[in-house]
Design a protein around this motif. Structure first.
Motif, PDB file in Angstrom:
ATOM      1  N   THR A  92       0.840  -1.191   0.000  1.00  0.00           N
ATOM      2  CA  THR A  92       0.000   0.000   0.000  1.00  0.00           C
ATOM      3  C   THR A  92       0.869   1.232   0.000  1.00  0.00           C
ATOM      4  N   PHE A 120      -7.291  -1.447  -5.552  1.00  0.00           N
ATOM      5  CA  PHE A 120      -5.902  -0.996  -5.612  1.00  0.00           C
ATOM      6  C   PHE A 120      -5.664  -0.378  -6.957  1.00  0.00           C
ATOM      7  N   ASN A 155      -3.615   5.877  -5.856  1.00  0.00           N
ATOM      8  CA  ASN A 155      -2.699   6.351  -4.821  1.00  0.00           C
ATOM      9  C   ASN A 155      -1.401   6.878  -5.416  1.00  0.00           C
TER      10      ASN A 155
END
Lengths: 698, 258
Positions: A92, A120, A155
């Protein structure tokens, strides 16, 4: 300098050969073969990716069990640096950022992909935000995803820079060896200290390029020898293009009275580890639908002439700031393509299509009232809506306030306000939980096969996903037919073939070494008829100067050729030089030699020659042709070069033992020097008891 | 493992040999030549024994491990016998060369005595043998890893270095004893040299129980060293004289015009 380089290369290869053939080295190292590295990419302003030091990074292996366990490698562990082994659920952003900040204690990271996390996406939240049509100058409210954040789960991990190597392990046997080594040597027992020797890993992935594209291109061209050493390579590939009615491929520029509808889809995708890109929902669903639509349309349009031509365009390199579509627009503007922007009537693009309850239609509402584009768009939407008659889904037009999602259409709009639509399965932000990640694979697209089928039976089995995509393809084909001015009565005869769709999905996402691909493939360009069972790589790769495209491009080219072209009776030599025959022309068509099927009674394949309008068009960013490596207009992505990439595990001994060895060695040397000196000076005395009479020389 | 292990093992294995070379051989070019010639003869014996080994391994059944083990023992014994044969051949060559050199040179006396030749040739054998034993291992000791991931002992590098040091010293002592017994026609002592060489080589089959192979080897080194010392003219009296620093008186007393 040339000779030196060759000699050093030879010596280097000999060294590596000796090292590998050496049985002592086999006692020490276990080489890891199936690794996928994270490499360095550069653009006009940044470098992203990972870098190791030139002689590799060594660290004691630590298998991370949870985020709290990070304390051990980052602060508590007594033997830094550590090589952290992660499972995919722990890969992560927060863990990677913590390790990035403590990079003196982290020698590298190894990711073991296991179960898919719930969501993800290592891509950014706003894909291609600077190279689309919504820039600051266009509309401040729509730029930089101010209205809709397309990829909220993103992300940005793919766009971070790490100064330690990050690798991904593919095979499970090697992971077992590593974990066994870790459990045998590295586990802390009852809080006591660790016993040497410890299990360690070394990763080599030194990248040559630094800073940004302009720097590395400058360094590449500074070498004045006869064989220049490139430090980085521009990304790029080939777009696959096919006209329904082909034009003379040598006549570039505007074509009088020709109006073309472009049907576009994206070919490529990426992941954090570039070679592991899959892109099932992101790109495969789109281009498979377009391929099926092309097949349906070509079957129906053999007889009826149409008013407008249709161009099926599969763009490559779209993930990296629209390499393929920006190149096509540039070529059209500069009369380097068979048509130009004035010939383009409208554009229909297929984006991410997975679910089929309703497909959303994104339209671009032109602010300029002088053009009649709004009417054209309305017509296009009307054609689209009417094409779903008899099918199980519908098209839903999105709200006026929504901007277009990231798509190749945006590059065309940047040049000229052309009417067009984008089809996608999301209403506001992406539905794809794994956008541009390794987990966007067959399972994510719900390609499930009953367990008792053999691979050949799986190839033929029509999944639900295939059925939905077939319906979309049918609707798209009918829309294109009507856009091109076809007869309305013929429309309902156009139907996409679900068997083709499911075979394509199987070949692209599960196993590309299947019998259907082998039949349609080329024996010359045997990039995909080898034993490689895995799906092809979806990352665009570097633009090779040798006119070689990657496996995905050839697959799509040959598929499109077989689905839209015609088989001929030409022999293999005629297929190579068809101009000598009266009815064939290489200006209009390209001729591909296809492997064909193996008939039941023999072992030889019945190959044949396909006449097709499919062409490969170079897709390299115009920034490299213009020499503008800091361009804000075009993509400037390059990939660094490297010498070798490998990984190995071994045991390391304690520093104390090493120092002890050195100490003993020095002591032995000094002692022997002293004793020898003593003996040699006293040699007369020591060896004097037997004197030979006639030879007394000492 | 790292550079420190590399240097440590190099010094352990080649320390005595380097010291001997520096202080006793390097100054005299004739000794250097005979040292290199001795090394070459050892290399010849290695070439022959490796040829035989290669052929027999290709013929043999690669799957059967007992056959491979038997083949290894046969290879070791053959190599030892070939080395000693080459040592004998070198001795014969040196005898012939000595007569020739005497005829050619202007001086009455020989420039180098047979005992010195024995020592130099033994050391040459030792250098080359040590190099072939150790260089491969040293090359891999520079890397970051140490042995053990497949279950081998951790002390592989260290014990190889000690073994190599023992072998170099042994070759030197064997050279002295061998030439001396050839001069004096004591064939039984020749046989003892060959048998002790075989014994040391076969002791290495005890590895990886390094204690079982290194300790007896060093005992043999000590014994053969003593024997070589006595063969080359040493005695307990001389040793005592040296150690108690009474040697100068002895020399003066026994001074002879040269």
């Amino acid at each position: 300098m040339l000779i030196n380089r060759d000699v050093s290369k030879f010596v280097y290869i000999l060294f590596i050969y000796l090292l590998l053939c050496n049985s002592v080295a086999q006692k020490i190292y276990v080489e890891l073969n199936n690794t996928v590295p994270c490499v360095r990419l550069l653009n006009a302003t940044h470098q992203i990716g990972c870098q190791s030091s030139i002689s590799g990074d060594t660290g004691v292996i630590h298998v991370l069990e949870s985020e709290a366990d990070l304390e051990w490698p980052l602060s508590k562990g007594p033997n830094p640096p550590y090589m952290v082994l992660l499972e995919s659920s722990l890969f992560t952003k927060s863990i990677m950022m913590k390790m990035k900040n403590a990079s003196s204690r982290v020698a590298g990271v190894v990711v073991v992909p296991k179960t898919s996390p719930p969501e993800f996406s290592p891509h950014t939240t706003c894909p291609n935000e600077n190279t689309g049509v919504y820039t600051e100058t266009y509309d401040h409210n729509l730029a930089h995803c101010n209205t809709t954040v397309w990829n909220p789960r993103g992300n940005g991990l793919s766009y971070e820079e790490f100064d330690f190597p990050v690798f991904s392990l593919k095979e499970d046997n090697e992971t077992e060896v590593i974990k066994q080594c870790y459990f045998d040597h590295n586990r802390v027992v009852n809080g006591s200290g660790l016993q040497y020797p410890l299990c360690a890993m070394q990763l080599f992935s030194h990248m040559h390029a630094v800073t940004d594209t302009a720097t590395c291109m400058r360094r590449s061209s500074m070498d004045f020898s006869t064989s220049p050493v490139m430090v980085c390579d521009p990304l790029g590939g080939y777009n696959v293009c096919a006209f329904i009615r082909p034009y003379n491929s040598t006549a570039f520029g505007h074509k009088e009275n020709e109006s073309v509808v472009i049907a576009a889809a994206r070919l490529d995708s990426k992941a954090f580890f570039l070679e592991d890109s899959t892109g099932a929902e992101g790109s495969v669903s789109g281009f498979v639908t377009l391929l099926a639509a092309a097949q349906a349309l070509c079957e129906a349009t053999q007889e009826a002439p149409r008013t407008r031509n249709i161009l099926f365009a599969f763009f490559h390199g779209e993930v990296f700031d629209y390499i393929g579509s920006s190149r096509m627009v540039y070529d059209m503007k500069n009369n380097m393509f068979v048509i130009d922007l004035d010939n383009v009537h409208s554009i229909l693009e297929i984006g991410q299509v997975k679910t089929c309850i309703s497909i959303n239609v994104w339209t671009y509402k032109c602010m300029d009232i002088r053009s009649n584009n709004n009417e054209s768009v309305t017509n296009l939407v009307k054609n689209l809506q009417s094409s779903t008659a008899g099918l199980n889904f519908s098209f839903v037009e999105t709200d006026f306030s929504q901007p277009l999602p990231p798509s190749s259409f945006q590059r065309f709009l940047r040049a000229r306000a052309i009417p067009g639509i984008v089809l996608a399965d999301h209403q506001t932000d992406f539905n794809n939980r794994y956008y541009e990640s390794f987990y966007d694979n067959a399972a994510h697209l719900n390609l499930t096969y009953p367990s008792n089928l053999s691979p050949e039976e799986q190839l033929e089995f029509v999944t639900d996903t295939a059925k939905s995509l077939t319906e979309v393809a049918t609707a798209v084909a009918r829309t294109l037919f009507k856009q091109a001015g076809g007869n309305n009565s013929q429309v309902n005869k156009i139907n996409a073939d679900p068997k083709t769709v499911t075979q394509m999905l199987y070949g692209f996402l599960v196993r590309s070494n299947n019998s259907w691909f082998q039949v349609l493939g080329s024996s010359l360009r045997c990039v995909f008829c080898l034993s490689e069972p895995n799906p092809p790589q979806y990352y665009v790769g570097v633009a090779k100067s040798s006119h070689q495209a990657n496996a995905l491009t050839y697959l799509v080219q040959y598929l499109l050729a077989n689905l839209t072209g015609t088989a001929t009776n030409l022999t293999q030599s005629q297929c190579k030089k068809p101009d000598e025959l009266p009815n064939e022309s290489t200006y209009l068509y390209s001729y591909l030699w296809v492997q064909g099927m193996v008939p039941p009674n023999s072992t030889q394949r019945e190959s044949f020659c396909v006449r097709t309008a499919v062409r490969l068009v170079k897709a390299v960013s115009p920034a490299f042709d213009l020499g503008d490596y800091v361009s804000k207009e075009y993509s400037t992505w390059t990939k660094s070069q490297w010498k070798f990439i490998k990984a190995r595990i071994f045991l390391v001994a304690s520093r104390d033992l090493e120092m002890l060895t050195l100490g003993v060695g020095v002591a032995v040397l000094f002692t022997s020097l002293l004793v020898t000196y003593f003996v040699s000076t006293k040699a007369d005395v020591l060896f004097s008891s037997v004197r030979e009479p006639n030879n007394a020389a000492y | 493992m790292t550079a420190s292990v590399f240097f440590g093992c190099t010094f352990i294995a080649f320390g005595p040999a380097i010291a001997l070379f520096l202080f006793t051989i390097a100054r005299d070019p004739l000794r250097v030549i005979f040292l290199i010639a001795g090394a070459f003869f050892w290399l010849c014996s290695l070439l022959l024994s490796s040829l035989v080994w290669f052929i027999t391994v290709q013929i043999s059944n690669k799957e059967s491990s007992s056959q491979q083990k038997g083949l290894l023992i046969f290879g070791v014994v053959l190599s030892v016998l070939l080395q000693e044969t080459c040592r004998f051949g070198y001795y014969k060559l040196l005898k012939k060369a000595n007569e020739g050199l005497l005829m050619l040179s202007a001086e009455e006396t020989m420039p180098i005595s047979i005992r010195q030749l024995a020592y130099v040739s033994g050391l040459g054998f030792g250098f080359m043998s040590g190099a072939f034993s150790m260089v491969n291992i040293l090359a891999d000791s520079v890397g970051p890893g140490t042995t053990g991931i497949h279950g081998d002992s951790q002390h592989y590098f260290l014990s190889s270095a000690f073994m190599t040091m023992a072998i170099i010293l042994l070759h030197m002592f064997w050279g002295v004893v061998f030439f001396d017994s050839c001069e004096k026609q004591h064939w039984w002592s020749l046989a003892v040299v060959v048998i002790s060489h075989l014994l040391v080589s076969c002791l290495t089959f005890q590895n990886p129980q390094y204690v079982g192979s290194l300790v007896p080897t060093y005992i043999i080194v000590f014994l053969v060293g003593l024997w070589a010392f006595f063969c080359s003219g040493g005695s307990l009296r001389n040793l005592k004289l040296c150690l108690t620093c009474k040697d100068k008186d002895f020399l003066l007393a026994n001074h002879r015009p040269r």
